[in-house]
Structure formats: structure tokens, C-alpha cells
Design a protein around this motif. Structure first.
Motif, mmCIF file in Angstrom:
data_model
loop_
_atom_site.group_PDB
_atom_site.id
_atom_site.type_symbol
_atom_site.label_atom_id
_atom_site.label_comp_id
_atom_site.label_asym_id
_atom_site.label_seq_id
_atom_site.Cartn_x
_atom_site.Cartn_y
_atom_site.Cartn_z
ATOM 1 N N PHE A 32 -32.891 38.481 -21.229
ATOM 2 C CA PHE A 32 -31.592 39.107 -20.997
ATOM 3 C C PHE A 32 -31.607 39.915 -19.699
ATOM 4 O O PHE A 32 -32.203 40.987 -19.633
ATOM 5 N N MET A 33 -30.994 39.371 -18.654
ATOM 6 C CA MET A 33 -30.873 40.034 -17.355
ATOM 7 C C MET A 33 -32.217 40.596 -16.879
ATOM 8 O O MET A 33 -32.312 41.742 -16.444
ATOM 9 N N ALA A 34 -33.245 39.764 -16.977
ATOM 10 C CA ALA A 34 -34.605 40.193 -16.624
ATOM 11 C C ALA A 34 -35.276 39.244 -15.652
ATOM 12 O O ALA A 34 -36.053 39.674 -14.802
ATOM 13 N N ALA A 35 -35.005 37.944 -15.773
ATOM 14 C CA ALA A 35 -35.763 36.959 -14.989
ATOM 15 C C ALA A 35 -35.527 37.094 -13.490
ATOM 16 O O ALA A 35 -36.387 36.718 -12.688
ATOM 17 N N HIS A 36 -34.380 37.645 -13.086
ATOM 18 C CA HIS A 36 -34.113 37.799 -11.648
ATOM 19 C C HIS A 36 -35.029 38.841 -11.010
ATOM 20 O O HIS A 36 -35.138 38.893 -9.775
ATOM 21 N N GLU A 37 -35.682 39.669 -11.833
ATOM 22 C CA GLU A 37 -36.630 40.641 -11.279
ATOM 23 C C GLU A 37 -37.883 39.953 -10.751
ATOM 24 O O GLU A 37 -38.653 40.554 -9.997
ATOM 25 N N ILE A 38 -38.097 38.698 -11.141
ATOM 26 C CA ILE A 38 -39.224 37.922 -10.618
ATOM 27 C C ILE A 38 -38.744 37.297 -9.312
ATOM 28 O O ILE A 38 -38.157 36.216 -9.292
ATOM 29 N N ARG A 39 -38.992 37.955 -8.201
ATOM 30 C CA ARG A 39 -38.402 37.561 -6.919
ATOM 31 C C ARG A 39 -39.114 36.360 -6.299
ATOM 32 O O ARG A 39 -38.509 35.598 -5.552
ATOM 33 N N ASP A 40 -40.383 36.199 -6.610
ATOM 34 C CA ASP A 40 -41.162 35.091 -6.055
ATOM 35 C C ASP A 40 -40.879 33.814 -6.855
ATOM 36 O O ASP A 40 -41.047 33.792 -8.082
ATOM 37 N N GLU A 41 -40.467 32.765 -6.167
ATOM 38 C CA GLU A 41 -40.073 31.538 -6.865
ATOM 39 C C GLU A 41 -41.235 30.916 -7.620
ATOM 40 O O GLU A 41 -41.072 30.447 -8.761
ATOM 41 N N ALA A 42 -42.409 30.885 -7.028
ATOM 42 C CA ALA A 42 -43.566 30.287 -7.694
ATOM 43 C C ALA A 42 -43.886 31.037 -8.989
ATOM 44 O O ALA A 42 -44.174 30.423 -10.028
ATOM 45 N N GLU A 43 -43.851 32.370 -8.923
ATOM 46 C CA GLU A 43 -44.104 33.162 -10.131
ATOM 47 C C GLU A 43 -43.024 32.906 -11.177
ATOM 48 O O GLU A 43 -43.315 32.823 -12.386
ATOM 49 N N ARG A 44 -41.798 32.768 -10.741
ATOM 50 C CA ARG A 44 -40.688 32.537 -11.657
ATOM 51 C C ARG A 44 -40.853 31.191 -12.379
ATOM 52 O O ARG A 44 -40.601 31.078 -13.584
ATOM 53 N N ILE A 45 -41.276 30.168 -11.658
ATOM 54 C CA ILE A 45 -41.490 28.847 -12.267
ATOM 55 C C ILE A 45 -42.626 28.915 -13.290
ATOM 56 O O ILE A 45 -42.528 28.362 -14.397
ATOM 57 N N ILE A 46 -43.707 29.596 -12.945
ATOM 58 C CA ILE A 46 -44.828 29.772 -13.872
ATOM 59 C C ILE A 46 -44.350 30.470 -15.148
ATOM 60 O O ILE A 46 -44.723 30.095 -16.271
ATOM 61 N N PHE A 47 -43.521 31.481 -14.981
ATOM 62 C CA PHE A 47 -42.980 32.215 -16.125
ATOM 63 C C PHE A 47 -42.184 31.296 -17.044
ATOM 64 O O PHE A 47 -42.376 31.300 -18.275
ATOM 65 N N PHE A 48 -41.309 30.486 -16.471
ATOM 66 C CA PHE A 48 -40.497 29.598 -17.307
ATOM 67 C C PHE A 48 -41.333 28.472 -17.915
ATOM 68 O O PHE A 48 -41.025 28.000 -19.020
#
Length: 249
Positions: free
Chosen positions: A159-175
Motif C-alpha cells: 500500500f503506497m510503499a513500492a515507489h520508495e524503492i527508487r532503484d529499478e533493479a531493486e524494485r524488480i527483485i522485490f516483486f
């Protein structure tokens, strides 16, 4: 568990409280522009600044205090049943765990906080964490490791949290880690503002803190997740329903 009710204007008050430095800068600029108010262009800039601040606060009041956002009724349009294992994953500021526990008392709720002050440097989150206590039992994790068994979660809310992961590579790993945690027929719900014309109109340059729909789609695709649907909770806020690739019914 005791019922949790939001206070009037809680949303907009929190925005001012946690982002007071922006409003202090705006006030300073307004004073400086007022000092040179004999110049029509600077006087117009002052009025523009006032209008921009008031518009953003009015929009925030509508979204966070007047809309159905925190009723969670919109979840019924995405999820028929949350199942037995419910995960709530946030970035240090949790406004939904108590609400989820009330809405789904028959589900086991596990709450994870992936906030890392080194990677996720939003000062407003630090201020929020000092004001609001964590939900009981909240576990601190990293974006690369959610400590649950593979394919164990029926529903995951971000909930309105994933945008705090600014690095795209880190964001993909998270998902990808969210996907690993999800049962084959499970669902992930991601709630976010979008970097679009509507949010630009009310948040001005602040809309750059959000990601575009195409950016989210690219992230979901890279994590092997399908976007099953998208609903608008408000004109400024989207909820994405994600499924494991190939599992759409």
C-alpha cells in the motif's frame, strides 16, 4: 481487537507534519516574493505558489480524509476472499494493518517492513516512524528477502510503499520475491499514485516522486507477474491486481 478510527483531517495533517520542510521553504519563498510585490511578475509568482500549495493540500484532504481509501471497500472489487494467509508489506509507515485485521478477522495477517534508511531516504518516513508505533509483530525485512515459505501467501498488499524503492533493479527483485511468496492462485494488490497528468495538476513537481503506469508495467513484467486489472480508488490513486504469469482465469 479494538476498532481503529481515523481522526478528521488526519491525512492532510500527517502530510504537513511529515513534510514540513517543503512548506517552510514555500513560506520563505512567499515572504521573499511578498517583499518584491511591487513587481507584477513576482506578485503573480506568489499567487501561483499559494494556489499550488492550497491545491495540493485540498487534493490530499480529498484522497486521504474524504475518499473511501481507508474503508478498504475497494478491495472487494479486486479480491473476493483474501484466503488464510495475508501479507501486508510496507516501507516504514503502516496505516493499513489494523484496518486489514478488522476487515479480514478470519485471515492470518503477517506484517513486513522493508524500510532501509540507507536505500530509502525519504525523510517523511523517518518522521512518521517516530510518531506511529509499528503494528504488533511487524518484522523488519529487506526487499530481497521475505521470510515466508515459497507459495504460502494467498494475498499480499503493498500500500503506497513500492515507489520508495527508487532503484529499478531493486524494485524488480522485490516483486520477484513477492511472486515467490505467492500461492499459484494468490493475488497481489499494489496501491500507488501515478506519474500522470492528474497528479501533476495537483502535486506539481511532486508527481516525479511517483512512477508512471508504463514503469510499473515494466516492473511487473520483469517479475513475471500479470496485471489482471486496475481500478481507480480516486482519480489520483490506482490499485493494481497482480497474478502469477499464466495464472489468469
Amino acid at each position: 481487537m479494538e476498532k481503529i478510527d481515523r481522526k478528521p483531517f488526519q491525512g492532510v495533517v500527517n502530510i504537513i507534519r511529515f513534510n514540513w520542510h517543503f512548506y517552510a521553504i514555500a513560506a520563505l519563498l512567499l515572504v521573499l516574493l511578498g517583499y518584491f510585490s511591487e513587481y507584477p511578475l513576482l506578485r503573480a509568482a506568489g499567487w501561483l505558489l499559494v494556489g499550488s500549495v492550497l491545491l495540493s493540500l485540498t487534493a490530499s484532504w480529498y484522497i486521504y480524509d474524504r475518499s473511501a481509501l481507508y474503508s478498504l471497500h475497494w478491495l472487494d472489487d479486486l479480491i473476493t476472499s483474501p484466503g488464510k494467509q495475508l501479507l501486508n508489506v510496507h516501507a516504514g509507515f503502516d496505516e493499513t494493518s489494523y484496518l486489514l485485521s478488522q476487515k479480514y478477522p478470519g485471515s492470518k495477517l503477517t506484517v513486513f517492513d522493508f524500510y532501509d534508511p540507507v536505500k530509502h531516504t525519504e525523510v517523511s518516513i523517518e518522521r512518521a516512524r517516530r510518531v506511529y508505533a509499528a503494528y504488533p509483530g511487524t518484522q523488519t525485512i529487506t526487499t530481497a528477502n521475505i521470510p515466508v515459505m515459497t507459495a504460502s501467501a494467498d494475498m499480499i498488499l503493498v500500500f503506497m510503499a513500492a515507489h520508495e524503492i527508487r532503484d529499478e533493479a531493486e524494485r524488480i527483485i522485490f516483486f520477484r520475491e513477492l511472486r515467490r511468496s505467492l500461492q499459484d492462485q494468490g493475488r497481489i494488490v499494489v496501491v500507488e499514485h501515478l506519474r500522470d497528468i492528474r497528479n501533476f495538476m495537483v502535486y506539481n513537481l511532486g508527481f516525479f516522486h511517483f512512477f508512471s503506469r508504463s514503469t510499473w508495467q515494466r516492473t511487473f513484467l520483469a517479475a513475471n507477474l500479470d496485471m489482471a486489472s486496475e481500478i481507480k480508488i480516486t482519480p489520483f490513486l490506482s490499485a493494481f491486481l497482480l497474478e502469477k504469469n499464466g495464472m489468469a482465469s
